[in-house]
Design an enzyme around this catalytic site. Structure first.
Site, PDB file in Angstrom:
ATOM      1  N   PRO A 131      -9.660  71.627  73.462  1.00  0.00           N
ATOM      2  CA  PRO A 131      -9.679  70.214  73.056  1.00  0.00           C
ATOM      3  C   PRO A 131     -10.431  70.046  71.746  1.00  0.00           C
ATOM      4  O   PRO A 131     -11.529  70.577  71.574  1.00  0.00           O
ATOM      5  CB  PRO A 131     -10.428  69.531  74.219  1.00  0.00           C
ATOM      6  CG  PRO A 131     -10.322  70.471  75.365  1.00  0.00           C
ATOM      7  CD  PRO A 131     -10.288  71.843  74.771  1.00  0.00           C
ATOM      8  N   GLU A 132      -9.825  69.323  70.824  1.00  0.00           N
ATOM      9  CA  GLU A 132     -10.457  69.064  69.548  1.00  0.00           C
ATOM     10  C   GLU A 132     -10.599  67.555  69.365  1.00  0.00           C
ATOM     11  O   GLU A 132     -10.441  66.801  70.327  1.00  0.00           O
ATOM     12  CB  GLU A 132      -9.661  69.743  68.429  1.00  0.00           C
ATOM     13  CG  GLU A 132      -9.587  71.260  68.640  1.00  0.00           C
ATOM     14  CD  GLU A 132      -8.828  72.016  67.559  1.00  0.00           C
ATOM     15  OE1 GLU A 132      -8.702  71.496  66.425  1.00  0.00           O
ATOM     16  OE2 GLU A 132      -8.368  73.139  67.839  1.00  0.00           O
TER      17      GLU A 132
ATOM     18  N   LYS B 185     -16.404  66.981  68.906  1.00  0.00           N
ATOM     19  CA  LYS B 185     -15.734  67.258  70.184  1.00  0.00           C
ATOM     20  C   LYS B 185     -16.604  66.853  71.369  1.00  0.00           C
ATOM     21  O   LYS B 185     -16.384  67.310  72.488  1.00  0.00           O
ATOM     22  CB  LYS B 185     -15.408  68.752  70.268  1.00  0.00           C
ATOM     23  CG  LYS B 185     -14.636  69.290  69.072  1.00  0.00           C
ATOM     24  CD  LYS B 185     -14.516  70.807  69.167  1.00  0.00           C
ATOM     25  CE  LYS B 185     -14.034  71.398  67.867  1.00  0.00           C
ATOM     26  NZ  LYS B 185     -13.982  72.877  67.921  1.00  0.00           N
TER      27      LYS B 185
END
Length: 393
Positions: A2-3, A60
């Protein structure tokens, strides 16, 4: 992994559906690898009866502000994700929990039920995330150590260009440095460099003003477009390298071949025909003989892919901070234990999994050691046979 777009999609979902509601139930996993520096029971007690006031993000990282401290904070790691029952938050493929799955998921690390019955869960299949309970999340690491957020605090073109001129590190490695810009990870870095037609190993300081301005523009466009579609990768523009970067073997984008190299310690997808080294780097590469291409059939999902001499020099410069690699055979590296909660289907899913890279590297090391030992034994035996005296007739 996940970014920024995936985490921002989660923040917006919480903001839209959960604010102003009171927590009436909390279940925190007894997992000290993910739940950092606080017991599950103390964490639960700190949440019960509190009202969600706001949701915040930097890079993030996500944190929820309650009507009084402490506040829960989430560092998403490789596969962390926020789910709200009945709400489509994001379709990040690695962390998807199907509607038919057990709820909360067996991978849930943080679960709350609100006073209107709405339920929220933070899940993490691979257990690289961190969930913390902090008085002021933004004032302490890791959030306090982050650079400006790529979406909320973008540099101006002039600031960006000037900052690059002072950085001799390869541009891909610089973009991955969260203390420089927060929120850009492996897939975004590959995408913006492809869109800007910049080689991942190009020295940041050597980039022209035009290339710097183009890259600045591409960072903004890629992040905003990904957020616009709720981080749903199936809706990303068709001309993005994202859609082909994980095919590994025989990968193409717009009819042009994708190659894989190591940049910034990460396997990197780029298009050699479009993303070329420039300036002195290009001259040095042209002057030096190219190393033989790897004989593996794979398209390049391996951090040991062979580079040109110039590329290797850049990578070595980027990795000096990590210290020298041990020489000689030495002891056999310890095997990495795979967690029971790890996602078996993820082994070849993303070229950024450090644990998978380590396993491949250790396999190669042990294979080489075995061959070396076998060759050594043969040499000793041959020498002994030659020294044996002939029997008298």
């Amino acid at each position: 992994m996940p970014e920024l777009p995936e985490v921002e999609a989660a923040r917006r979902a919480v903001e839209e559906h959960c604010l102003g509601k009171k927590i009436k139930k909390a279940i925190i996993a007894n997992d000290t690898k993910v739940i950092d520096s606080v017991s599950a029971s103390d964490f639960e007690a700190a949440l019960l009866g509190k009202t969600l006031i706001s949701a915040h993000r930097k890079g993030k990282n996500l944190w929820l502000r309650l009507d009084s401290p402490p506040f829960p904070s989430f560092q998403f790691g490789m596969s962390g994700a926020i789910y709200i029952k009945g709400v489509a938050v994001t379709k990040y493929k690695r962390s998807a929990v199907n509607d038919t799955d057990e709820w909360p998921s067996k991978y849930s690390k943080f679960f709350i039920e609100l006073d209107d019955g709405l339920e929220l869960s933070f899940t993490d299949k691979r257990r690289f995330a961190k969930v913390r309970l902090l008085k002021d999340p933004a004032a302490v690491p890791p959030i306090s150590e982050l650079g400006p957020d790529a979406l909320l605090e973008p540099m101006t073109v002039d600031e960006f260009t000037e900052s690059l001129s002072k950085k001799k590190i390869a541009i891909k490695a610089l973009l991955l440095d969260q203390s420089y810009i927060a929120g850009i990870g492996n897939w975004i870095a590959d995408e913006v460099l492809y869109q800007a037609r910049i080689h991942p190993l190009q020295s940041s300081a050597s980039m022209s003003k035009e290339n710097s301005a183009t890259l600045h523009k591409c960072i903004k466009e890629v992040i905003e477009k990904a957020i616009e579609v709720g981080a749903d990768s199936s809706q990303f523009p068709k001309n993005w390298i994202f859609h082909s970067r994980e095919k590994k073997s025989g990968a193409f984008v717009d009819g042009k071949k994708i190659d894989f190299i190591n940049a910034g310690g990460r396997t990197t997808a780029y298009v050699p025909e479009l993303q070329k080294l420039s300036g002195n780097q290009a001259a040095k590469v042209a002057a030096e003989p190219r190393k033989k291409t790897s004989k593996r059939k794979s398209g390049g999902n391996d951090d040991t892919d062979e580079l040109s001499n110039e590329e290797e020099k850049i990578v070595e410069t980027d990795q000096l901070k990590k210290g020298p690699k041990p020489r000689g055979r030495g002891k056999k590296p310890p095997m990495i234990r795979k967690s029971d909660d790890s996602d078996d289907n993820d082994a070849g899913d993303d070229n950024s999994d450090d644990d998978e890279v380590q396993k491949k590297t250790m396999k190669k090391i042990t294979t080489k050691q075995a061959k070396a030992e076998k060759a050594s034994k043969k040499k000793v035996q041959s020498s002994q046979n030659r020294k044996k005296p002939n029997k008298a007739k």
